[in-house]
Motif scaffolding. Sequence first.
Motif, PDB file in Angstrom:
ATOM      1  N   ARG A 110       0.668  -1.411   0.044  1.00  0.00           N
ATOM      2  CA  ARG A 110      -0.060   0.069  -0.043  1.00  0.00           C
ATOM      3  C   ARG A 110       0.772   1.160   0.013  1.00  0.00           C
ATOM      4  NH1 ARG A 110      -5.328  -1.488  -0.967  1.00  0.00           N
ATOM      5  NH2 ARG A 110      -5.859  -3.187   0.228  1.00  0.00           N
ATOM      6  N   HIS A 111       2.146   1.203   0.249  1.00  0.00           N
ATOM      7  CA  HIS A 111       3.108   2.289   0.058  1.00  0.00           C
ATOM      8  C   HIS A 111       2.728   3.332   1.466  1.00  0.00           C
ATOM      9  CE1 HIS A 111       4.956   0.924  -3.270  1.00  0.00           C
ATOM     10  NE2 HIS A 111       3.782   0.838  -4.005  1.00  0.00           N
ATOM     11  N   ALA A 112       1.962   2.709   2.504  1.00  0.00           N
ATOM     12  CA  ALA A 112       1.545   3.845   3.416  1.00  0.00           C
ATOM     13  C   ALA A 112       2.759   3.217   4.806  1.00  0.00           C
ATOM     14  CB  ALA A 112       0.274   3.131   4.177  1.00  0.00           C
ATOM     15  N   LEU A 113       2.838   4.480   5.435  1.00  0.00           N
ATOM     16  CA  LEU A 113       3.982   4.450   6.527  1.00  0.00           C
ATOM     17  C   LEU A 113       3.577   3.558   7.505  1.00  0.00           C
ATOM     18  CD1 LEU A 113       6.483   6.101   7.778  1.00  0.00           C
ATOM     19  CD2 LEU A 113       4.766   7.099   9.110  1.00  0.00           C
ATOM     20  N   ILE A 114       4.546   2.537   7.832  1.00  0.00           N
ATOM     21  CA  ILE A 114       4.398   1.404   8.979  1.00  0.00           C
ATOM     22  C   ILE A 114       4.665   2.274  10.348  1.00  0.00           C
ATOM     23  CG2 ILE A 114       5.148  -0.372   9.750  1.00  0.00           C
ATOM     24  CD1 ILE A 114       4.887  -1.795   7.066  1.00  0.00           C
ATOM     25  N   THR A 115       3.941   2.216  11.137  1.00  0.00           N
ATOM     26  CA  THR A 115       4.267   3.050  12.302  1.00  0.00           C
ATOM     27  C   THR A 115       4.792   1.955  13.433  1.00  0.00           C
ATOM     28  OG1 THR A 115       1.955   2.851  13.021  1.00  0.00           O
ATOM     29  CG2 THR A 115       2.703   4.989  11.748  1.00  0.00           C
ATOM     30  N   ASP A 116       4.338   0.808  13.695  1.00  0.00           N
ATOM     31  CA  ASP A 116       4.590  -0.042  14.663  1.00  0.00           C
ATOM     32  C   ASP A 116       4.567  -1.491  14.264  1.00  0.00           C
ATOM     33  OD1 ASP A 116       5.300  -0.626  17.299  1.00  0.00           O
ATOM     34  OD2 ASP A 116       3.281  -0.748  18.023  1.00  0.00           O
ATOM     35  N   LEU A 117       5.607  -2.392  14.918  1.00  0.00           N
ATOM     36  CA  LEU A 117       5.503  -3.670  14.585  1.00  0.00           C
ATOM     37  C   LEU A 117       6.152  -4.342  15.975  1.00  0.00           C
ATOM     38  CD1 LEU A 117       8.528  -5.446  14.063  1.00  0.00           C
ATOM     39  CD2 LEU A 117       8.399  -3.859  11.972  1.00  0.00           C
ATOM     40  N   THR A 118       5.489  -5.715  15.893  1.00  0.00           N
ATOM     41  CA  THR A 118       5.572  -6.447  17.290  1.00  0.00           C
ATOM     42  C   THR A 118       5.763  -7.817  17.127  1.00  0.00           C
ATOM     43  OG1 THR A 118       5.419  -6.638  19.796  1.00  0.00           O
ATOM     44  CG2 THR A 118       3.477  -6.330  18.011  1.00  0.00           C
ATOM     45  N   PHE A 119       6.623  -8.449  17.825  1.00  0.00           N
ATOM     46  CA  PHE A 119       6.302  -9.971  17.531  1.00  0.00           C
ATOM     47  C   PHE A 119       6.065 -10.715  18.896  1.00  0.00           C
ATOM     48  CE2 PHE A 119       8.795  -9.229  13.918  1.00  0.00           C
ATOM     49  CZ  PHE A 119       8.612 -10.399  12.918  1.00  0.00           C
ATOM     50  N   GLN A 120       4.977 -11.637  18.779  1.00  0.00           N
ATOM     51  CA  GLN A 120       4.275 -12.371  19.987  1.00  0.00           C
ATOM     52  C   GLN A 120       5.289 -13.476  20.128  1.00  0.00           C
ATOM     53  OE1 GLN A 120       0.959 -14.959  19.169  1.00  0.00           O
ATOM     54  NE2 GLN A 120      -0.186 -14.017  20.716  1.00  0.00           N
ATOM     55  N   THR A 121       5.821 -14.257  19.122  1.00  0.00           N
ATOM     56  CA  THR A 121       6.740 -15.296  19.190  1.00  0.00           C
ATOM     57  C   THR A 121       7.821 -14.810  18.122  1.00  0.00           C
ATOM     58  OG1 THR A 121       5.667 -16.460  17.506  1.00  0.00           O
ATOM     59  CG2 THR A 121       4.659 -16.685  19.717  1.00  0.00           C
ATOM     60  N   GLU A 122       8.696 -16.049  18.025  1.00  0.00           N
ATOM     61  CA  GLU A 122       9.660 -15.952  17.354  1.00  0.00           C
ATOM     62  C   GLU A 122       9.376 -15.870  15.721  1.00  0.00           C
ATOM     63  OE1 GLU A 122      12.396 -18.733  18.139  1.00  0.00           O
ATOM     64  OE2 GLU A 122      13.743 -17.598  19.641  1.00  0.00           O
ATOM     65  N   SER A 123       8.256 -16.431  15.614  1.00  0.00           N
ATOM     66  CA  SER A 123       7.627 -16.510  14.318  1.00  0.00           C
ATOM     67  C   SER A 123       6.637 -15.479  13.789  1.00  0.00           C
ATOM     68  CB  SER A 123       7.252 -18.022  13.872  1.00  0.00           C
ATOM     69  OG  SER A 123       8.465 -18.847  14.046  1.00  0.00           O
ATOM     70  N   TYR A 124       5.550 -15.369  14.910  1.00  0.00           N
ATOM     71  CA  TYR A 124       4.460 -14.633  14.888  1.00  0.00           C
ATOM     72  C   TYR A 124       4.505 -13.123  15.194  1.00  0.00           C
ATOM     73  CZ  TYR A 124      -0.480 -13.263  14.501  1.00  0.00           C
ATOM     74  OH  TYR A 124      -1.569 -12.756  14.335  1.00  0.00           O
ATOM     75  N   GLY A 125       4.342 -12.381  14.162  1.00  0.00           N
ATOM     76  CA  GLY A 125       4.274 -10.782  14.225  1.00  0.00           C
ATOM     77  C   GLY A 125       3.099 -10.076  13.607  1.00  0.00           C
ATOM     78  N   LEU A 126       3.114  -8.581  13.966  1.00  0.00           N
ATOM     79  CA  LEU A 126       1.848  -7.880  13.389  1.00  0.00           C
ATOM     80  C   LEU A 126       2.559  -6.578  13.287  1.00  0.00           C
ATOM     81  CD1 LEU A 126      -1.124  -8.873  15.678  1.00  0.00           C
ATOM     82  CD2 LEU A 126      -0.906  -9.298  13.130  1.00  0.00           C
TER      83      LEU A 126
END
Length: 333
Positions: A80-96
């Motif tokens: 989407r070429h939109a600014l990503i403001t935050d990311l986080t990982f719940q486990t070593e594999s799963y993130g948002l």
Amino acid sequence: MATTPIAIALSLIMATAGTIAFAPRITEPLAATEIPVKNMIITSVAQSKLGLIAAGELGHILLSQDNGQTWNKANISTQRHALITDLTFQTESYGLAIGHEGWILQTQDGGANWNEVSFGSEHSVPLLNISQITKNQWVSIGAYGLTRISNDNGNTWQDVSPPAQTDWHLNAMIVPNEGETRLIAGEAGTVLRSEDNGQSWQSITPFYDGSFYGGIHLGNQSWLIYGMRGNIFRSFDDGISWQKVNFNLPISLFAHLQLPDGQIVLGGQGGLLLSSTDNGESFNLLRRGGRETITDIHLLDSGNFLLGSDAGVIHFPVSDATDIAYQSTIINK
């Protein structure tokens, strides 16, 4: 009819031109495309099983497997070429990851591939912070009180009413490792408090009219929040009342990290890093920068810092820290 020298010359020219036109070309190799990671806005840095994941400008998510020395682009299902403001990982594999236009992305493989799970909403404005509330519940907050909730571990999302019906920008939700108290820090001195895992929220009587950008739970009933113009406040009664930390550098603070030994590190304008070893009572200067603004702080295995900023990723060796004893007389009186 006799063939003239001119006709012979023209025939040779045409034949030569044809040979050149259809001859195979040897193309010089193109220069390798480099990711301008030192000139990008990098808002968030996290660790996964694959290495370091950084995100920010124009929807880019980057992966480094050598502690931030080189970077490759992750695959994104819909860019989407939109600014990503935050990311986080719940486990070593799963993130948002979240961003502008209500964009939410999900990874199952440590950050190499990201799938869009939500884009846009009734109010397509920036999402600014994402937090895990309970085992399967996530909340993302943003501009004008935008609040989106997932009850299935980030697979589907829905808009809900803003906490305490606020329409101020909500910049950060502070979630401790234990207990049910939650805080939200936001625009215009907004501080919201929940005692039931974020099911209901109450507004704390305003005690500062500038924006707050983040905060930390310091253990037990102690909290710290920070924001514009170097304003830092602490609470000792679980977020009900707040006292200003004596700090005299008028720089806005946007990022924090709490080290395993309890040390608090804050980052902000001017590329500055601040450190507190007394639970936020006072701060010392660790790093002087330039014009860059620190947006995230990540501790590498080496003990050094990798900084996200509006000037890309920055490596900061702890050995380069400024003389703390001298600088403490400047920023704490």
